[in-house]
Design a protein around this motif. Structure first.
Motif, PDB file in Angstrom:
ATOM      1  N   UNK A  18       0.857  -1.189   0.000  1.00  0.00           N
ATOM      2  CA  UNK A  18       0.000   0.000   0.000  1.00  0.00           C
ATOM      3  C   UNK A  18       0.890   1.235   0.000  1.00  0.00           C
ATOM      4  N   UNK A  19       0.900   2.072  -1.036  1.00  0.00           N
ATOM      5  CA  UNK A  19      -0.030   2.075  -2.168  1.00  0.00           C
ATOM      6  C   UNK A  19       0.587   1.637  -3.498  1.00  0.00           C
ATOM      7  N   UNK A  20       1.817   1.124  -3.511  1.00  0.00           N
ATOM      8  CA  UNK A  20       2.490   0.913  -4.797  1.00  0.00           C
ATOM      9  C   UNK A  20       2.194  -0.444  -5.430  1.00  0.00           C
ATOM     10  N   UNK A  21       1.509  -1.310  -4.704  1.00  0.00           N
ATOM     11  CA  UNK A  21       1.036  -2.589  -5.246  1.00  0.00           C
ATOM     12  C   UNK A  21       2.158  -3.504  -5.724  1.00  0.00           C
ATOM     13  N   UNK A  22       3.326  -3.401  -5.056  1.00  0.00           N
ATOM     14  CA  UNK A  22       4.388  -4.358  -5.359  1.00  0.00           C
ATOM     15  C   UNK A  22       3.966  -5.726  -4.820  1.00  0.00           C
ATOM     16  N   UNK A  23       4.339  -6.765  -5.537  1.00  0.00           N
ATOM     17  CA  UNK A  23       3.965  -8.125  -5.137  1.00  0.00           C
ATOM     18  C   UNK A  23       5.224  -8.866  -4.687  1.00  0.00           C
ATOM     19  N   UNK A  24       5.151  -9.456  -3.495  1.00  0.00           N
ATOM     20  CA  UNK A  24       6.308 -10.163  -2.922  1.00  0.00           C
ATOM     21  C   UNK A  24       6.221 -11.657  -3.233  1.00  0.00           C
ATOM     22  N   UNK A  25       7.370 -12.281  -3.324  1.00  0.00           N
ATOM     23  CA  UNK A  25       7.425 -13.745  -3.415  1.00  0.00           C
ATOM     24  C   UNK A  25       7.311 -14.264  -1.978  1.00  0.00           C
ATOM     25  N   UNK A  26       6.086 -14.317  -1.490  1.00  0.00           N
ATOM     26  CA  UNK A  26       5.872 -14.616  -0.068  1.00  0.00           C
ATOM     27  C   UNK A  26       6.515 -15.923   0.391  1.00  0.00           C
ATOM     28  N   UNK A  27       6.319 -17.057  -0.313  1.00  0.00           N
ATOM     29  CA  UNK A  27       6.921 -18.300   0.195  1.00  0.00           C
ATOM     30  C   UNK A  27       8.441 -18.189   0.334  1.00  0.00           C
ATOM     31  N   UNK A  28       9.091 -17.558  -0.642  1.00  0.00           N
ATOM     32  CA  UNK A  28      10.562 -17.438  -0.587  1.00  0.00           C
ATOM     33  C   UNK A  28      10.977 -16.531   0.573  1.00  0.00           C
ATOM     34  N   UNK A  29      10.278 -15.415   0.741  1.00  0.00           N
ATOM     35  CA  UNK A  29      10.637 -14.476   1.813  1.00  0.00           C
ATOM     36  C   UNK A  29      10.376 -15.093   3.188  1.00  0.00           C
ATOM     37  N   UNK A  30       9.275 -15.800   3.309  1.00  0.00           N
ATOM     38  CA  UNK A  30       8.925 -16.401   4.611  1.00  0.00           C
ATOM     39  C   UNK A  30       9.969 -17.448   4.999  1.00  0.00           C
ATOM     40  N   UNK A  31      10.346 -18.278   4.027  1.00  0.00           N
ATOM     41  CA  UNK A  31      11.374 -19.309   4.281  1.00  0.00           C
ATOM     42  C   UNK A  31      12.686 -18.674   4.732  1.00  0.00           C
ATOM     43  N   UNK A  32      13.090 -17.652   3.981  1.00  0.00           N
ATOM     44  CA  UNK A  32      14.388 -17.016   4.276  1.00  0.00           C
ATOM     45  C   UNK A  32      14.340 -16.302   5.625  1.00  0.00           C
ATOM     46  N   UNK A  33      13.219 -15.681   5.938  1.00  0.00           N
ATOM     47  CA  UNK A  33      13.100 -14.976   7.223  1.00  0.00           C
ATOM     48  C   UNK A  33      13.173 -15.981   8.375  1.00  0.00           C
ATOM     49  N   UNK A  34      12.557 -17.144   8.195  1.00  0.00           N
ATOM     50  CA  UNK A  34      12.635 -18.173   9.230  1.00  0.00           C
ATOM     51  C   UNK A  34      14.073 -18.684   9.397  1.00  0.00           C
ATOM     52  N   UNK A  35      14.744 -18.842   8.274  1.00  0.00           N
ATOM     53  CA  UNK A  35      16.142 -19.285   8.363  1.00  0.00           C
ATOM     54  C   UNK A  35      16.978 -18.270   9.128  1.00  0.00           C
ATOM     55  N   UNK A  36      16.611 -17.005   9.011  1.00  0.00           N
ATOM     56  CA  UNK A  36      17.347 -15.952   9.727  1.00  0.00           C
ATOM     57  C   UNK A  36      16.858 -15.827  11.176  1.00  0.00           C
ATOM     58  N   UNK A  37      15.863 -16.633  11.565  1.00  0.00           N
ATOM     59  CA  UNK A  37      15.388 -16.633  12.953  1.00  0.00           C
ATOM     60  C   UNK A  37      14.326 -15.585  13.256  1.00  0.00           C
ATOM     61  N   UNK A  38      13.743 -15.004  12.210  1.00  0.00           N
ATOM     62  CA  UNK A  38      12.736 -13.948  12.430  1.00  0.00           C
ATOM     63  C   UNK A  38      11.320 -14.528  12.432  1.00  0.00           C
ATOM     64  N   UNK A  39      10.472 -13.837  13.124  1.00  0.00           N
ATOM     65  CA  UNK A  39       9.040 -14.124  13.079  1.00  0.00           C
ATOM     66  C   UNK A  39       8.481 -13.400  11.847  1.00  0.00           C
ATOM     67  N   UNK A  40       7.529 -14.024  11.141  1.00  0.00           N
ATOM     68  CA  UNK A  40       7.009 -13.380   9.932  1.00  0.00           C
ATOM     69  C   UNK A  40       5.519 -13.084  10.072  1.00  0.00           C
ATOM     70  N   UNK A  41       5.181 -11.825   9.864  1.00  0.00           N
ATOM     71  CA  UNK A  41       3.773 -11.412   9.858  1.00  0.00           C
ATOM     72  C   UNK A  41       3.438 -10.858   8.479  1.00  0.00           C
ATOM     73  N   UNK A  42       2.243 -11.154   8.001  1.00  0.00           N
ATOM     74  CA  UNK A  42       1.809 -10.621   6.710  1.00  0.00           C
ATOM     75  C   UNK A  42       0.528  -9.816   6.918  1.00  0.00           C
TER      76      UNK A  42
END
Ligand SMILES: Cc1ncc(COP(=O)(O)O)c(C=O)c1O
Length: 410
Positions: A183-207
């Motif tokens: 919001x508002x630029x409507x960029x689309x994330x590769x959610x599965x890839x980002x979520x996996x990588x964030x977990x590998x880095x030890x972060x909690x992921x919220x969408x």
């Protein structure tokens, strides 16, 4: 003080293993919907959160207006006692949204989307680190800025469409909060890839799933730990309430979020929640109708001589199109429009509209339009002339005639 805050553990006191470890293990599980397994989302939206089918019982849950409940001694688990802690009018909505997101446990409703976001941010300890989109909702960015100033939290803003550079920012993060589309630029994330990588880095992921709705995107099924909504928007759908909700597959995370709500008192009124559940019944119809309108309008806008740029993931020319087509069940109903000229021309378009309402917010049945940079706090990388359009469910020809007439005068 009443016993309401008994057993409260502040999220920032929760251990790392409880957060990252337990949460990601939980969310890797195939979610079991407590309601409506095997039913289509449109059916779940209509059927979930109803009272038991007992002869003579109401079809809709009642609104209970009571700040307190008859209670003495130690309350049994689940027993209602005081409305800041829990009330039966929240529960059907919390169940229905959880069912739509295919969460294993009921969600936690809040008095606004920002209250839900504040609860999610509470997982970041003082001196911690949060990663979020540079074009996230501007008040979300403002909240992060406040954490940076008051609690020494490191805030890293990323372009979520760029998977590589986003993942590079995850090191040392406590929380990754993603919007997709942004919001508002409507960029689309590769959610599965980002979520996996964030977990590998030890972060909690919220969408923040406000733009997509659970009908078009279910981040928990992609491994997200927490999903939040400004229920003010599509879930309630009629621009008549302000509400938020957080859902998760993890009972531990949900309990932590609920405890945060009890401690901070960021609760919703029973009537507002009842209205939101009523609005939710038509979510599938509204999302479908608004999405069809948006796609048609985006196509026509792209071909209009007074349009410099259109952002809409449903257009094959949009940079987010392929990813959205692969990850989402539709493209939503928010369009970013840049008319030719600068901010004056953009304001002129808004001023000439009669069917579209100039207003902030989005996701209502009525079409609204707003130049986002009218807010001094909006990200400076958002073009000055960008009009964020929330397409409603009116007749598409009426919407187009109004819009084309306003553009033609430029
Ligand atoms: C994507 C997104 N998330 C969260 C919020 C905040 O929600 P609320 O206004 O209900 O507090 C908004 C509000 O516009 C939003 O657009």
């Amino acid at each position: 003080m009443t016993g309401d805050t008994q057993n409260f553990t502040h999220p920032s006191q929760t251990s790392d293993s409880q957060r990252g470890g337990e949460a990601s293990a939980d969310s890797a599980k195939e979610p079991e919907s407590p309601h409506g397994a095997g039913l289509a989302p449109a059916t779940v939206a209509v059927t979930s959160g109803r009272p038991d089918r007992v002869q003579g019982s109401p079809v809709n849950p009642p609104i209970v207006m009571s700040s307190t409940y008859v209670s003495q001694g130690v309350a049994a688990p689940g027993e209602l006692m005081y409305t800041r802690m829990d009330t039966e009018t929240w529960q059907p909505f919390e169940q229905a949204v959880a069912d739509l997101e295919q969460a294993a446990v009921p969600g936690v409703v809040f008095g606004s989307g920002m209250a839900a976001i504040a609860a999610v941010f509470s997982f970041v300890p003082a001196g911690g680190k949060v990663v979020l989109p540079r074009h996230a909702y501007q008040v979300t960015l403002g909240f992060a800025q406040d954490l940076a100033e008051r609690y020494d939290v490191r805030v890293e803003k990323v372009d979520v469409a760029d998977t590589e550079s986003t993942i590079a920012a995850f090191e040392g993060a406590d929380l990754v909060l993603i919007e997709s589309p942004t919001n508002p630029m409507l960029e689309v994330a590769d959610l599965p890839a980002l979520i996996d990588a964030a977990h590998s880095a030890g972060a909690l992921v919220a969408v923040d799933n406000t733009f997509a709705t659970p009908l078009l995107q279910r981040p928990l099924s992609m491994g997200a730990d927490l999903v939040l909504h400004s229920a003010t928007k599509y879930l309630a759908g009629h621009s008549d309430v302000v509400l938020g909700i957080v859902v998760s597959n993890s009972e531990h995370l949900v309990n932590t979020v609920r405890a945060y709500r009890t401690l901070h008192g960021s609760i919703a009124g029973p009537f507002e929640v009842w209205l939101a559940l009523r609005g939710l019944r038509t979510l599938a119809l509204r999302v479908r109708a608004a999405g069809e309108n948006a796609l048609e309008l985006a196509r026509r806008l792209e071909a209009h001589p007074k349009v410099a740029a259109v952002r809409f993931p449903g257009l094959p020319t949009d940079p987010g199109h392929e990813r959205a087509a692969a990850l989402m069940g539709g493209f939503g109903a928010i369009i970013g429009l840049e008319p030719v000229g600068g901010l004056e021309e953009a304001d002129k378009v808004i001023a000439a509209l009669n069917v579209w309402t100039p207003a902030t917010s989005l996701g209502g049945v009525e079409s609204t339009i707003e130049r986002r940079r009218r807010f001094a706090t909006e990200s400076q990388t958002v073009p000055e002339n960008l009009l964020r359009m929330s397409v409603g469910i009116e007749d598409v020809e009426d919407l187009w005639a109004d819009l084309a007439g306003a553009l033609d005068q430029l």
